[in-house]
Design an enzyme around this catalytic site. Structure first.
Site, short mmCIF file in Angstrom:
data_model
loop_
_atom_site.label_atom_id
_atom_site.label_comp_id
_atom_site.label_asym_id
_atom_site.label_seq_id
_atom_site.Cartn_x
_atom_site.Cartn_y
_atom_site.Cartn_z
N SER A 111 16.00 15.06 37.51
CA SER A 111 16.99 16.03 37.02
C SER A 111 16.63 16.46 35.61
O SER A 111 16.04 15.69 34.84
CB SER A 111 18.35 15.33 37.01
OG SER A 111 19.28 16.07 36.27
N TYR A 144 24.26 7.87 34.85
CA TYR A 144 23.55 8.54 35.95
C TYR A 144 22.23 9.11 35.44
O TYR A 144 21.17 8.90 36.02
CB TYR A 144 24.43 9.67 36.54
CG TYR A 144 23.64 10.70 37.29
CD1 TYR A 144 23.07 10.39 38.52
CD2 TYR A 144 23.41 11.98 36.76
CE1 TYR A 144 22.30 11.33 39.21
CE2 TYR A 144 22.65 12.92 37.44
CZ TYR A 144 22.08 12.59 38.66
OH TYR A 144 21.32 13.51 39.33
N LYS A 147 17.95 8.26 36.24
CA LYS A 147 16.85 9.19 36.58
C LYS A 147 15.67 8.96 35.64
O LYS A 147 14.51 8.94 36.05
CB LYS A 147 17.33 10.65 36.46
CG LYS A 147 18.34 11.05 37.51
CD LYS A 147 17.71 11.11 38.88
CE LYS A 147 18.73 11.17 39.98
NZ LYS A 147 18.22 10.88 41.31
P1 NAD Z 1 24.46 13.98 47.54
O1 NAD Z 1 25.40 12.94 47.03
O2 NAD Z 1 25.03 15.14 48.28
O3 NAD Z 1 23.33 13.32 48.46
C1 NAD Z 1 22.84 12.02 48.23
C2 NAD Z 1 22.95 11.25 49.54
O4 NAD Z 1 22.46 9.93 49.34
C3 NAD Z 1 24.39 11.12 50.04
O5 NAD Z 1 24.49 11.57 51.37
C4 NAD Z 1 24.69 9.62 49.92
O6 NAD Z 1 25.57 9.18 50.95
C5 NAD Z 1 23.29 9.02 50.03
N1 NAD Z 1 23.14 7.72 49.37
C6 NAD Z 1 23.50 7.36 48.12
N2 NAD Z 1 23.18 6.07 47.91
C7 NAD Z 1 22.59 5.61 49.04
C8 NAD Z 1 22.05 4.36 49.45
N3 NAD Z 1 22.09 3.28 48.65
N4 NAD Z 1 21.52 4.24 50.69
C9 NAD Z 1 21.50 5.31 51.53
N5 NAD Z 1 22.01 6.52 51.22
C10 NAD Z 1 22.56 6.65 49.98
O7 NAD Z 1 23.62 14.49 46.30
P2 NAD Z 1 22.65 15.75 46.19
O8 NAD Z 1 23.32 16.76 45.36
O9 NAD Z 1 22.15 16.11 47.52
O10 NAD Z 1 21.49 15.12 45.32
C11 NAD Z 1 20.30 14.62 45.91
C12 NAD Z 1 19.47 14.00 44.81
O11 NAD Z 1 19.18 14.99 43.83
C13 NAD Z 1 20.13 12.85 44.07
O12 NAD Z 1 19.14 11.90 43.76
C14 NAD Z 1 20.64 13.50 42.82
O13 NAD Z 1 20.77 12.60 41.78
C15 NAD Z 1 19.56 14.53 42.53
N6 NAD Z 1 20.02 15.66 41.73
C16 NAD Z 1 21.10 16.37 42.13
C17 NAD Z 1 21.56 17.42 41.36
C18 NAD Z 1 22.78 18.20 41.77
O14 NAD Z 1 23.36 18.87 40.94
N7 NAD Z 1 23.21 18.17 43.02
C19 NAD Z 1 20.88 17.76 40.18
C20 NAD Z 1 19.76 17.03 39.82
C21 NAD Z 1 19.33 15.96 40.61
C1 UD1 Z 2 25.97 18.02 35.26
C2 UD1 Z 2 25.58 16.62 34.82
C3 UD1 Z 2 24.09 16.42 34.95
C4 UD1 Z 2 23.58 16.83 36.32
C5 UD1 Z 2 23.96 18.29 36.53
C6 UD1 Z 2 23.47 18.87 37.84
C7 UD1 Z 2 27.16 16.18 32.96
C8 UD1 Z 2 27.29 15.78 31.53
N1 UD1 Z 2 25.93 16.36 33.42
O1 UD1 Z 2 25.47 18.91 34.36
O2 UD1 Z 2 23.80 15.05 34.74
O3 UD1 Z 2 22.18 16.67 36.40
O4 UD1 Z 2 25.40 18.36 36.51
O5 UD1 Z 2 24.22 18.31 38.89
O6 UD1 Z 2 28.14 16.30 33.63
N2 UD1 Z 2 32.10 23.67 33.39
C9 UD1 Z 2 33.32 24.25 33.05
N3 UD1 Z 2 34.41 23.93 33.80
C10 UD1 Z 2 34.35 23.05 34.85
C11 UD1 Z 2 33.11 22.45 35.17
C12 UD1 Z 2 32.00 22.78 34.40
O7 UD1 Z 2 33.40 25.04 32.13
O8 UD1 Z 2 35.40 22.80 35.48
C13 UD1 Z 2 30.91 24.06 32.62
C14 UD1 Z 2 30.21 22.93 31.90
O9 UD1 Z 2 30.78 22.73 30.64
C15 UD1 Z 2 28.78 23.45 31.87
C16 UD1 Z 2 28.64 24.27 33.15
O10 UD1 Z 2 29.96 24.58 33.55
O11 UD1 Z 2 28.60 24.32 30.77
C17 UD1 Z 2 27.95 23.52 34.28
O12 UD1 Z 2 28.63 22.29 34.48
P1 UD1 Z 2 28.26 21.31 35.69
O13 UD1 Z 2 28.24 22.07 36.96
O14 UD1 Z 2 29.18 20.13 35.60
O15 UD1 Z 2 26.76 20.85 35.40
P2 UD1 Z 2 26.09 20.27 34.05
O16 UD1 Z 2 27.08 20.05 32.99
O17 UD1 Z 2 24.92 21.13 33.73
#
Ligand code: NAD
Ligand code: UD1
Length: 359
Positions: A134, A160, A164
């Protein structure tokens, strides 16, 4: 010798994993998935609701196992059953607030889960890995757009994000110790949107705090007003700036990463997956309103603790080495997210899926 390559996908029932599997199946990979449903929806026969829809979209079968990464024996069993060529590791817990409240839960799930996976991979001589990292590893960036060379691990405001960073360090160490490893860590920026069919999208079982679901909850009247955290940042309109990326672009990025892994041995490489475009919260709200013809009332409030001001990617390395760029516009992201919401007001519980878990 088998012709089709088999990809083992952890956390494939979740948001990004399910979208990625659509692209993997399209690219003719055989896909083996595990998930424990901590943040995704299961159906009564232990199957994943999202993956059933993926099978509907692609017309292909997925091998699914309800397995927790912390259960190393079960994990080992799946590797014994299939000849795995490569792993994409999505499974992790990702709720920022929860991670601050329950650090041990996050360290256990995200770090021990990774360790178990690496050990089982080693036991089976499988050394090809794509890891979901991330942009959070950059902390508050010194400059934007941020490149992969930017320092990591400084000023990460939540547990979290630290998991990462720690996993990235772990992967650097193993790739240094044994050159058989061939690893790509993808640093995602802010994934939003859904598959254009409206059949799959984001349906977490844990409370979420991300912006896009909040905007749509306000638009459909489930919440009265969007709270925008901070109107005094040094940005175009005072609201926070992020690099929102369509989840289908992200999915294609994984297929590109796999192709490179199978073509070239690089030990470990890191790529930003973003659009390279910074978008403010207000710009996102306006784009959503334009695409959906809905109004999103909002109020500007105090900054959210731990938030950074501006984060967007320099994604040139991914373009150069993976041959990948994001192609979807902000409007596509809003339109596809909205289609998923409209077609599935209760997420995966909407249609005649018989659920056996309470979430
Ligand atoms: P998500 O929660 O929708 O998917 C993760 C899946 O992993 C879930 O279905 C959960 O049930 C499963 N899981 C968690 N722990 C587990 C375990 N111990 N054993 C088996 N399954 C398990 O999340 P996502 O948004 O699809 O994210 C996928 C990956 O990308 C994650 O590693 C997350 O940290 C990373 N990531 C997500 C975002 C985002 O904004 N969505 C941003 C940056 C990185
Ligand atoms: C969050 C996580 C980050 C993760 C990323 C992608 C934090 C501190 N960080 O980041 O670890 O990798 O999501 O999943 O939470 N916002 C509002 N109102 C809301 C929600 C959000 O104004 O109700 C704003 C936030 O202040 C930010 C933007 O929207 O400026 C995006 O927020 P969000 O979707 O939560 O993602 P990140 O903060 O970038």
């Amino acid at each position: 010798m088998k012709m089709t390559r088999t990809v083992f996908v952890t956390g494939g029932a979740g948001y990004i994993g399910s979208h990625c599997i659509v692209e993997l199946l399209k690219a003719d990979y055989d896909v083996v998935v595990i998930d424990n449903f901590t943040n995704s929806v299961g159906v009564c026969d232990g199957e994943s609701a999202a993956l059933k829809r993926v099978e509907e979209i692609t017309g292909k079968k997925i091998h699914f196992y309800k397995v927790d990464l912390l259960d190393k024996d079960a994990l080992y069993g799946v590797f014994q059953k299939h000849q795995i060529d490569c792993v994409i590791h999505f499974a992790a817990m990702k709720a920022v607030d929860e991670s601050i409240e329950y650090p041990l839960l996050y360290y256990k799930n995200n770090l021990i889960g990774m360790l178990n996976l690496l050990e089982v991979m080693t036991d089976h001589k499988c050394y090809q890995l794509v890891f979901s990292s991330s942009c959070t590893v950059y902390g508050e960036p010194e400059e934007c757009p941020v490149t992969e060379n930017h320092a990591t691990g400084r000023n990460i405001t939540n547990v979290y994000g630290k998991t990462k960073y720690f996993v990235e360090e772990m992967l650097q160490d193993i790739s240094y110790s044994d050159e058989k490893w061939n690893i790509i860590a993808l640093r995602y920026f802010n994934p939003v949107g859904a598959h254009p069919s409206g059949l799959i999208g984001e349906d977490p079982t844990k409370p979420f705090s991300n912006i896009m679901p909040f905007i749509s909850q306000v638009a459909i009247g489930n919440k009265p007003v969007l709270t925008i955290f901070g109107g005094d940042y040094d940005t175009v309109d005072g609201t926070g700036v992020r690099d929102y990326i369509h989840v289908m672009d992200l999915a294609r990025g994984h297929v590109a990463a796999l192709s490179l892994l199978f073509k070239k041995h690089q030990k470990i490489k890191v790529y930003n997956l973003g659009t390279g475009r910074g978008v403010s919260v207000l710009q996102l709200v306006k784009a959503f309103e334009k695409v959906t013809n809905m109004t999103v009332p909002y109020q500007i409030a105090e900054r959210r603790e731990g938030d950074i001001s501006i984060m967007y990617a320099n994604a040139e390395l991914a373009e150069k080495e993976l041959g990948w760029t994001a192609v979807h516009s902000l409007e596509d992201m809003c339109a596809d997210f909205w289609r998923w919401q409209k077609m599935n007001p209760q997420g995966y519980r909407t249609k005649d899926i018989k659920l056996n878990n309470s979430h």
